[in-house]
Every structure is written in C-alpha cells, then in structure tokens.
Design a protein around this motif. Structure first.
Motif, PDB file in Angstrom:
ATOM      1  N   TRP A  91      18.310  39.413  85.350  1.00  0.00           N
ATOM      2  CA  TRP A  91      17.459  40.371  86.066  1.00  0.00           C
ATOM      3  C   TRP A  91      17.015  41.454  85.097  1.00  0.00           C
ATOM      4  O   TRP A  91      17.550  41.572  83.994  1.00  0.00           O
ATOM      5  N   ARG A  92      16.027  42.219  85.551  1.00  0.00           N
ATOM      6  CA  ARG A  92      15.491  43.236  84.642  1.00  0.00           C
ATOM      7  C   ARG A  92      16.536  44.297  84.323  1.00  0.00           C
ATOM      8  O   ARG A  92      17.498  44.480  85.060  1.00  0.00           O
ATOM      9  N   GLN A  93      16.275  45.010  83.239  1.00  0.00           N
ATOM     10  CA  GLN A  93      17.269  45.944  82.708  1.00  0.00           C
ATOM     11  C   GLN A  93      17.552  47.083  83.670  1.00  0.00           C
ATOM     12  O   GLN A  93      18.697  47.439  83.879  1.00  0.00           O
ATOM     13  N   LYS A  94      16.517  47.661  84.271  1.00  0.00           N
ATOM     14  CA  LYS A  94      16.700  48.878  85.067  1.00  0.00           C
ATOM     15  C   LYS A  94      16.190  48.700  86.493  1.00  0.00           C
ATOM     16  O   LYS A  94      15.343  47.853  86.766  1.00  0.00           O
ATOM     17  N   GLY A  95      16.724  49.513  87.381  1.00  0.00           N
ATOM     18  CA  GLY A  95      16.161  49.609  88.721  1.00  0.00           C
ATOM     19  C   GLY A  95      16.727  48.683  89.764  1.00  0.00           C
ATOM     20  O   GLY A  95      16.339  48.753  90.923  1.00  0.00           O
ATOM     21  N   THR A  96      17.660  47.809  89.426  1.00  0.00           N
ATOM     22  CA  THR A  96      18.189  46.863  90.421  1.00  0.00           C
ATOM     23  C   THR A  96      19.480  47.357  91.064  1.00  0.00           C
ATOM     24  O   THR A  96      19.872  46.860  92.114  1.00  0.00           O
ATOM     25  N   GLY A  97      20.149  48.312  90.430  1.00  0.00           N
ATOM     26  CA  GLY A  97      21.456  48.738  90.926  1.00  0.00           C
ATOM     27  C   GLY A  97      22.593  47.930  90.357  1.00  0.00           C
ATOM     28  O   GLY A  97      23.761  48.290  90.478  1.00  0.00           O
ATOM     29  N   HIS A  98      22.282  46.783  89.727  1.00  0.00           N
ATOM     30  CA  HIS A  98      23.306  45.969  89.059  1.00  0.00           C
ATOM     31  C   HIS A  98      23.616  46.540  87.681  1.00  0.00           C
ATOM     32  O   HIS A  98      22.814  47.280  87.114  1.00  0.00           O
ATOM     33  N   ALA A  99      24.756  46.161  87.164  1.00  0.00           N
ATOM     34  CA  ALA A  99      25.032  46.453  85.760  1.00  0.00           C
ATOM     35  C   ALA A  99      24.079  45.618  84.910  1.00  0.00           C
ATOM     36  O   ALA A  99      23.660  44.529  85.306  1.00  0.00           O
ATOM     37  N   ARG A 100      23.721  46.135  83.745  1.00  0.00           N
ATOM     38  CA  ARG A 100      22.792  45.412  82.880  1.00  0.00           C
ATOM     39  C   ARG A 100      23.444  44.134  82.347  1.00  0.00           C
ATOM     40  O   ARG A 100      24.619  44.126  81.991  1.00  0.00           O
ATOM     41  N   GLN A 101      22.683  43.067  82.347  1.00  0.00           N
ATOM     42  CA  GLN A 101      23.182  41.760  81.877  1.00  0.00           C
ATOM     43  C   GLN A 101      22.116  41.107  81.008  1.00  0.00           C
ATOM     44  O   GLN A 101      20.921  41.198  81.300  1.00  0.00           O
ATOM     45  N   GLY A 102      22.579  40.434  79.952  1.00  0.00           N
ATOM     46  CA  GLY A 102      21.636  39.751  79.075  1.00  0.00           C
ATOM     47  C   GLY A 102      21.647  38.245  79.234  1.00  0.00           C
ATOM     48  O   GLY A 102      20.688  37.571  78.891  1.00  0.00           O
ATOM     49  N   SER A 103      22.750  37.689  79.775  1.00  0.00           N
ATOM     50  CA  SER A 103      22.864  36.239  79.901  1.00  0.00           C
ATOM     51  C   SER A 103      23.904  35.905  80.963  1.00  0.00           C
ATOM     52  O   SER A 103      24.909  36.615  81.109  1.00  0.00           O
ATOM     53  N   ILE A 104      23.663  34.822  81.702  1.00  0.00           N
ATOM     54  CA  ILE A 104      24.654  34.403  82.709  1.00  0.00           C
ATOM     55  C   ILE A 104      25.770  33.581  82.060  1.00  0.00           C
ATOM     56  O   ILE A 104      26.648  33.074  82.748  1.00  0.00           O
ATOM     57  N   ARG A 105      25.725  33.433  80.740  1.00  0.00           N
ATOM     58  CA  ARG A 105      26.780  32.706  80.040  1.00  0.00           C
ATOM     59  C   ARG A 105      27.613  33.631  79.149  1.00  0.00           C
ATOM     60  O   ARG A 105      28.309  33.183  78.249  1.00  0.00           O
ATOM     61  N   ALA A 106      27.543  34.953  79.424  1.00  0.00           N
ATOM     62  CA  ALA A 106      28.410  35.911  78.738  1.00  0.00           C
ATOM     63  C   ALA A 106      29.854  35.696  79.221  1.00  0.00           C
ATOM     64  O   ALA A 106      30.069  35.150  80.310  1.00  0.00           O
ATOM     65  N   PRO A 107      30.854  36.107  78.469  1.00  0.00           N
ATOM     66  CA  PRO A 107      32.254  35.796  78.811  1.00  0.00           C
ATOM     67  C   PRO A 107      32.704  36.267  80.192  1.00  0.00           C
ATOM     68  O   PRO A 107      33.585  35.655  80.791  1.00  0.00           O
ATOM     69  N   GLN A 108      32.122  37.356  80.722  1.00  0.00           N
ATOM     70  CA  GLN A 108      32.591  37.849  82.020  1.00  0.00           C
ATOM     71  C   GLN A 108      32.032  37.048  83.197  1.00  0.00           C
ATOM     72  O   GLN A 108      32.454  37.238  84.329  1.00  0.00           O
ATOM     73  N   TRP A 109      31.095  36.152  82.950  1.00  0.00           N
ATOM     74  CA  TRP A 109      30.496  35.355  84.016  1.00  0.00           C
ATOM     75  C   TRP A 109      31.280  34.075  84.249  1.00  0.00           C
ATOM     76  O   TRP A 109      31.880  33.510  83.328  1.00  0.00           O
ATOM     77  N   ARG A 110      31.262  33.613  85.504  1.00  0.00           N
ATOM     78  CA  ARG A 110      31.829  32.302  85.815  1.00  0.00           C
ATOM     79  C   ARG A 110      31.043  31.244  85.037  1.00  0.00           C
ATOM     80  O   ARG A 110      29.817  31.280  84.985  1.00  0.00           O
ATOM     81  N   LYS A 111      31.753  30.296  84.446  1.00  0.00           N
ATOM     82  CA  LYS A 111      31.180  29.272  83.579  1.00  0.00           C
ATOM     83  C   LYS A 111      30.595  29.853  82.293  1.00  0.00           C
ATOM     84  O   LYS A 111      29.814  29.206  81.605  1.00  0.00           O
ATOM     85  N   GLY A 112      30.981  31.091  81.989  1.00  0.00           N
ATOM     86  CA  GLY A 112      30.518  31.692  80.736  1.00  0.00           C
ATOM     87  C   GLY A 112      31.327  31.199  79.545  1.00  0.00           C
ATOM     88  O   GLY A 112      32.300  30.469  79.689  1.00  0.00           O
ATOM     89  N   GLY A 113      30.917  31.616  78.373  1.00  0.00           N
ATOM     90  CA  GLY A 113      31.631  31.231  77.159  1.00  0.00           C
ATOM     91  C   GLY A 113      32.967  31.948  77.055  1.00  0.00           C
ATOM     92  O   GLY A 113      33.222  32.944  77.744  1.00  0.00           O
ATOM     93  N   ILE A 114      33.837  31.448  76.200  1.00  0.00           N
ATOM     94  CA  ILE A 114      35.151  32.048  75.984  1.00  0.00           C
ATOM     95  C   ILE A 114      35.075  33.002  74.804  1.00  0.00           C
ATOM     96  O   ILE A 114      34.591  32.634  73.726  1.00  0.00           O
ATOM     97  N   ALA A 115      35.543  34.227  75.016  1.00  0.00           N
ATOM     98  CA  ALA A 115      35.547  35.206  73.927  1.00  0.00           C
ATOM     99  C   ALA A 115      36.828  35.060  73.100  1.00  0.00           C
ATOM    100  O   ALA A 115      37.925  35.019  73.647  1.00  0.00           O
ATOM    101  N   LEU A 116      36.694  34.950  71.805  1.00  0.00           N
ATOM    102  CA  LEU A 116      37.826  34.913  70.872  1.00  0.00           C
ATOM    103  C   LEU A 116      38.789  33.759  71.153  1.00  0.00           C
ATOM    104  O   LEU A 116      39.999  33.871  70.968  1.00  0.00           O
TER     105      LEU A 116
END
Length: 207
Positions: free
Chosen positions: A65-90
């Motif tokens: 979603w867009r960077q500002k104005g949605t009320g959500h935290a900013r996100q760059g990818s749905i495959r970041a480590p905090q997302w379900r089915k995201g990549g594993i960090a470290l």
C-alpha cells in the motif's frame, strides 16, 4: 608399568602383559579429551540446513500500500520477515562446521582415554580373535565371556573382514584399527577390547 591379564576368546586368563607407562599410565587430561570429542562431533555435522531470505521467497514485488495516509504502518514488501510467508531474517545457510586440532593434542587425548580405561579396569587384552567364518553368534559369545556385552570397541592389529562383518550387526559394538581409532569411540564404549598384537602397535605409535 601397569599390568593387565590376557584372556582368550572363552574369557579365561592365559597370561599377563605389561603396558607402557607412556601410553597407558599417564595422568588423564580431561580438557584434551573434551576438545577432541567436540571436534569429532562438529566434523560429523552435514551443515546442509538452509532458510530463504526475503530476496529468495516468491512474491512481494510491489509495495502493498502507499506510504502515507492509510493508517497502516509503512511496508515495502509482503515478503519482509515480519509477514506471514515472509523471508527468514538471519537464518542458517549451508556451511561447514569442520575444524582441525593439532596432532599433539589428539595424541594426548587418546593416551588419556587409554590410561583411564586401564585405571577403571575397562581395557581387556585378548591373545587373539580367530573366527572360522562370518558368525555374529561367535562374537556375541566372546563378548559375553569377556564381560563386554554392552558397548564395546574391538581393536584389531590388522583388518579382519570376518570380525568386522560378524560384529557389524551387534548393537553398541564397533571395530577399529590402530590408525582409525578416535577419541569419541573410545569414550563412548564401556569396554575397550584390544588384541595382544595391537597393544605393541599402539605403544609403537603413541609412545
């Protein structure tokens, strides 16, 4: 010099043998033994474990979603480590756990275990092990007669395929040669069975 009895395959004492103080009579060094056991176990690890990072999992090409104005935290990818089915960090990647110890430490550890086995009456010297054929039953009967029917390591003076294959099916029993022996197998066995001819080879190599 420590003295031990020499037995035949039936468990009967037939003679005595004097062991070298330099190999079988030293003060055990537990630090050297521990270092060699840890080294052996580390070298057995395959190191094939692998996880996918955020660059390797599928999806996540566009910004969710867009960077500002949605009320959500900013996100760059749905495959970041905090997302379900995201990549594993470290996470772990394939690597080798192998490392080497110096020869002097290994020799000290082996002699320490030899000396400990003699002090604890867990070293059994056999005059010879001669099998007529590939018979597991014959090895089982020999171990029972020697009081080594749990975990045992049998050291041969030279390769004997009859003994190796006859002992292969017995749980907790291993065979080895003078040049293939290692600290882990020595520590892991309850009884260390050595052919009389192999004693001379051990003293020649480790004295």
């Amino acid at each position: 010099m420590p003295k031990v009895q020499v037995f035949d395959m039936a468990g009967k004492a037939v003679s005595e043998i004097e062991l070298s103080d330099a190999v079988f009579g030293i003060t055990p060094n537990p630090v050297a033994v521990h270092a060699c056991v840890v080294n052996y176990l580390a070298n057995q690890r395959q190191g094939t474990q692998s996880t996918l990072t955020r660059t390797e999992v599928s999806g996540g090409g566009r910004k969710p979603w867009r960077q500002k104005g949605t009320g959500h935290a900013r996100q760059g990818s749905i495959r970041a480590p905090q997302w379900r089915k995201g990549g594993i960090a470290l996470g772990p990647k394939p690597r080798s756990y192998r490392y080497t110890l110096n020869k002097k430490l290994k020799r000290l550890a082996i002699k320490s275990v030899f000396s400990d086995k003699v002090a604890g009456s867990n070293l059994i010297v056999v005059d010879s092990i001669a099998l007529e054929g590939f018979k597991t039953k014959a090895v089982v009967e020999m171990l029972k007669a020697l009081g080594a029917d749990k975990k045992a390591l049998i050291l041969m003076p030279e390769l004997d395929q009859k003994l190796v294959k006859s002992a292969a099916n017995i749980p907790g029993v291993k065979t080895a040669l003078v040049n293939t022996i290692n600290v882990y197998d020595l520590v892991n066995c309850d009884k260390f069975i050595v052919c009389k001819d192999a004693v001379a080879k051990l003293e020649e190599v480790y004295a």
